[in-house]
Design a protein around this motif. Structure first.
Motif, short mmCIF file in Angstrom:
data_model
loop_
_atom_site.label_atom_id
_atom_site.label_comp_id
_atom_site.label_asym_id
_atom_site.label_seq_id
_atom_site.Cartn_x
_atom_site.Cartn_y
_atom_site.Cartn_z
N MET A 1 61.54 42.78 34.90
CA MET A 1 61.73 41.35 35.08
C MET A 1 61.13 40.86 36.39
SD MET A 1 63.20 39.92 32.50
CE MET A 1 63.69 38.38 33.23
N GLU A 2 61.12 41.73 37.43
CA GLU A 2 60.56 41.30 38.71
C GLU A 2 59.04 41.16 38.68
OE1 GLU A 2 61.62 45.77 39.21
OE2 GLU A 2 62.48 43.98 38.26
N ASP A 3 58.39 41.66 37.61
CA ASP A 3 56.94 41.51 37.48
C ASP A 3 56.56 40.14 36.95
OD1 ASP A 3 56.54 44.16 38.31
OD2 ASP A 3 56.89 44.89 36.28
N LYS A 4 57.52 39.39 36.49
CA LYS A 4 57.24 38.05 35.97
C LYS A 4 56.65 37.18 37.06
CE LYS A 4 59.63 34.11 33.83
NZ LYS A 4 60.95 33.62 33.37
N GLY A 5 55.58 36.45 36.73
CA GLY A 5 54.96 35.57 37.73
C GLY A 5 53.53 35.25 37.37
N THR A 6 52.83 34.73 38.35
CA THR A 6 51.44 34.31 38.18
C THR A 6 50.52 35.29 38.88
OG1 THR A 6 52.10 31.98 38.08
CG2 THR A 6 49.78 32.45 38.54
N TYR A 7 49.52 35.75 38.15
CA TYR A 7 48.54 36.70 38.69
C TYR A 7 47.15 36.06 38.64
CZ TYR A 7 52.19 40.23 38.24
OH TYR A 7 53.36 40.94 38.36
N TYR A 8 46.38 36.33 39.68
CA TYR A 8 45.02 35.82 39.77
C TYR A 8 44.04 36.99 39.80
CZ TYR A 8 47.30 31.45 41.16
OH TYR A 8 48.08 30.33 41.20
N CYS A 9 42.92 36.83 39.13
CA CYS A 9 41.88 37.85 39.21
C CYS A 9 40.60 37.25 39.77
CB CYS A 9 41.63 38.52 37.86
SG CYS A 9 40.85 37.50 36.61
N TRP A 10 39.90 38.05 40.54
CA TRP A 10 38.65 37.67 41.19
C TRP A 10 37.50 38.44 40.54
CZ3 TRP A 10 38.90 34.96 46.21
CH2 TRP A 10 40.21 34.72 46.64
N ILE A 11 36.39 37.76 40.36
CA ILE A 11 35.18 38.40 39.85
C ILE A 11 34.05 38.11 40.83
CG2 ILE A 11 33.49 38.53 37.98
CD1 ILE A 11 35.62 37.72 36.04
N GLN A 12 33.45 39.16 41.36
CA GLN A 12 32.35 39.03 42.31
C GLN A 12 32.72 38.15 43.49
OE1 GLN A 12 30.69 41.73 41.09
NE2 GLN A 12 28.78 40.71 41.61
N GLY A 13 33.95 38.28 43.96
CA GLY A 13 34.39 37.55 45.15
C GLY A 13 34.95 36.18 44.89
N ARG A 14 34.93 35.70 43.65
CA ARG A 14 35.45 34.37 43.34
C ARG A 14 36.69 34.47 42.47
NH1 ARG A 14 32.74 29.65 44.06
NH2 ARG A 14 30.61 29.71 44.86
N LYS A 15 37.69 33.65 42.75
CA LYS A 15 38.88 33.59 41.92
C LYS A 15 38.55 32.84 40.64
CE LYS A 15 42.74 32.95 44.06
NZ LYS A 15 43.87 32.32 44.78
N THR A 16 38.69 33.51 39.50
CA THR A 16 38.18 32.96 38.25
C THR A 16 39.25 32.71 37.20
OG1 THR A 16 37.72 35.18 37.43
CG2 THR A 16 35.93 34.04 38.57
N ALA A 17 40.39 33.37 37.27
CA ALA A 17 41.37 33.22 36.19
C ALA A 17 42.78 33.30 36.74
CB ALA A 17 41.16 34.29 35.12
N GLU A 18 43.67 32.58 36.08
CA GLU A 18 45.10 32.60 36.39
C GLU A 18 45.84 33.11 35.16
OE1 GLU A 18 48.65 29.30 37.12
OE2 GLU A 18 46.60 28.88 37.83
N ILE A 19 46.58 34.18 35.34
CA ILE A 19 47.30 34.80 34.23
C ILE A 19 48.79 34.67 34.50
CG2 ILE A 19 47.71 36.92 32.94
CD1 ILE A 19 44.91 37.81 33.70
N ARG A 20 49.49 33.99 33.63
CA ARG A 20 50.93 33.80 33.78
C ARG A 20 51.65 34.81 32.90
NH1 ARG A 20 51.28 27.13 33.92
NH2 ARG A 20 49.88 26.88 35.72
#
Length: 411
Positions: free
Chosen positions: A336-355
């Motif tokens: 349950m503590e893993d619940k939240g918003t995760y961001y991934c970067w591609i080639q140095g740029r933040k490209t996606a938001e994963i909830r």
């Protein structure tokens, strides 16, 4: 994934995947297939996605069949195709534990293997269903045995064994990747693969250098004893900082439209939002959308970076949350503590938001000490306390009124 990780060793033609040419010339008419089937040596790191181009075929062949054999022989060959050359696999749902037949895809005659494992090492041949063979590979998938070991940055090749009359083993390091984050502290990765130098290698296997091949190649004689667990890839990580390149000016009409839709930051739509919901205590794997094998990928949980030096697989053998060499974020299992918003970067740029949403499975037996059970018990007791207080507030004035009336009547 980084250019460091996506490479095919010892054959320059393999350093870039097949791309459709800009003109309409058929590239297969400009390169003839070898008269005698030989195998190009190609080395990779486990957990990455690899691509094997079918460099030559007759122009009248409209679909190809890929064959796989661990060791050359007349039997035990696997056919990797749907016999139309268009097998498609969803890479975001591929796990390393599934069979090779469920981790491949054929696109533009090229074979893609998702999350390649050491057991996938062997011979791959591009051909037809009727048994005509065009092009072959000797694939060596190596496990990273040493993660984040201190390395001399000036040294490119490191001798791993003393030279003798038969062979010597060394590690060849590739250039550092680009910084995986910009405008914030990031990291760079460098991969080193195990190679062997010898005058006694099998001649049927092609190499850029006549007497050098990867340690797991079938060109290495068995008597060398290099097939054990003592030889493999190495991974090094170091800190870095880089600046984000300036963004092109936004069209005023588009900016006005974004502001009308409620975007305070016009750049926010570039971070596409993805939703994942999983039950607690299940294994979860997150892949960065639109990331290609040659890209550098980084992960954040909210504003907290998940640095490889802390979360890379192999740093802590007991880690429940880790990043593998294919840049996938693992939860084994998710809590349950893993619940939240995760961001991934591609080639140095933040490209996606994963909830990431985590919910409790119904019907599962729980202990009173589980965080979910404690939370539920507290909520029930709180509701019970509130209802009790409301009940007392309602009946107390009536009780006082009746008591006062009785006292007056007694007097």
């Amino acid at each position: 994934m980084s250019p460091v990780v996506f490479f095919l060793t010892l054959c320059p033609l393999l350093l870039s995947g097949y791309q459709a040419p800009e003109d309409k010339e058929d590239i297969f008419t400009t390169r003839s297939c070898p008269a005698f089937l030989v195998f190009d040596n190609a080395a990779y790191v486990a957990d990455m996605t690899i691509e094997l181009p079918c460099h030559c075929k007759p122009a009248d062949v409209l679909s190809v069949v890929w064959y796989y054999q661990k060791h050359l022989g007349p039997d035990n060959a696997k056919v990797l195709t749907d016999f139309s050359g268009t097998a498609i696999t969803d890479s975001s749902k591929v796990g390393s534990e599934v069979n090779l037949r469920q981790r491949f895809s054929i696109r533009l005659f090229n074979l893609l293997i998702f999350r390649a494992q050491q057991d996938d090492s062997g011979h791959y041949v591009c051909g037809t269903a009727s048994g005509h063979f065009f092009f072959g590979y000797d694939v060596d998938v190596q496990i990273a045995l040493n993660v984040f070991s201190p390395l001399n940055l000036e040294q490119r090749d490191e001798l791993k064994s003393n030279p003798n009359e038969h062979f010597r083993v060394f590690t060849s390091y590739w250039p550092w990747s680009v910084c995986d984050r910009c405008d914030v502290p990031g990291e760079q990765v460098r991969v080193g693969l195990c190679y062997v130098m010898s005058e006694y290698l099998q001649v049927r296997y092609l190499r850029e250098s006549r007497n050098v091949t990867s340690c797991g190649s079938s060109a290495v004689p068995l008597r060398f004893g290099l097939s054990g667990a003592d030889h493999g890839a190495e991974l090094s990580v170091r800190s870095c900082e880089s600046f984000c390149p300036p963004k092109p000016p936004l069209n005023p009409k588009r900016k006005a439209l974004l502001e009308f839709l409620g975007y305070d930051n016009p750049a926010s739509p570039e971070h596409q939002i993805y939703y994942h919901n999983h039950p607690t205590d299940s294994d979860v794997l997150l892949s960065c959308p639109k990331a290609k094998p040659q890209h550098t990928v980084a992960w954040d949980k909210g504003s907290t970076p998940l640095y490889r030096s802390q979360y890379m697989e192999g740093v802590d053998p007991n880690a429940r949350v880790f990043i593998d060499l294919g840049h996938h974020l693992h939860f084994r299992p998710v809590k349950m503590e893993d619940k939240g918003t995760y961001y991934c970067w591609i080639q140095g740029r933040k490209t996606a938001e994963i909830r990431l949403g985590v919910y409790t499975q119904l019907g599962r037996q729980r202990s009173i000490s589980d965080p979910e059970s404690v939370f539920g018990l507290r909520a029930i007791l709180l509701c019970y306390g509130v209802l009790t207080a409301v009940f007392l507030l309602i009946i107390t004035p009536r009780f006082i009124y009746d008591l006062t009336a009785e006292l007056k009547a007694a007097n």
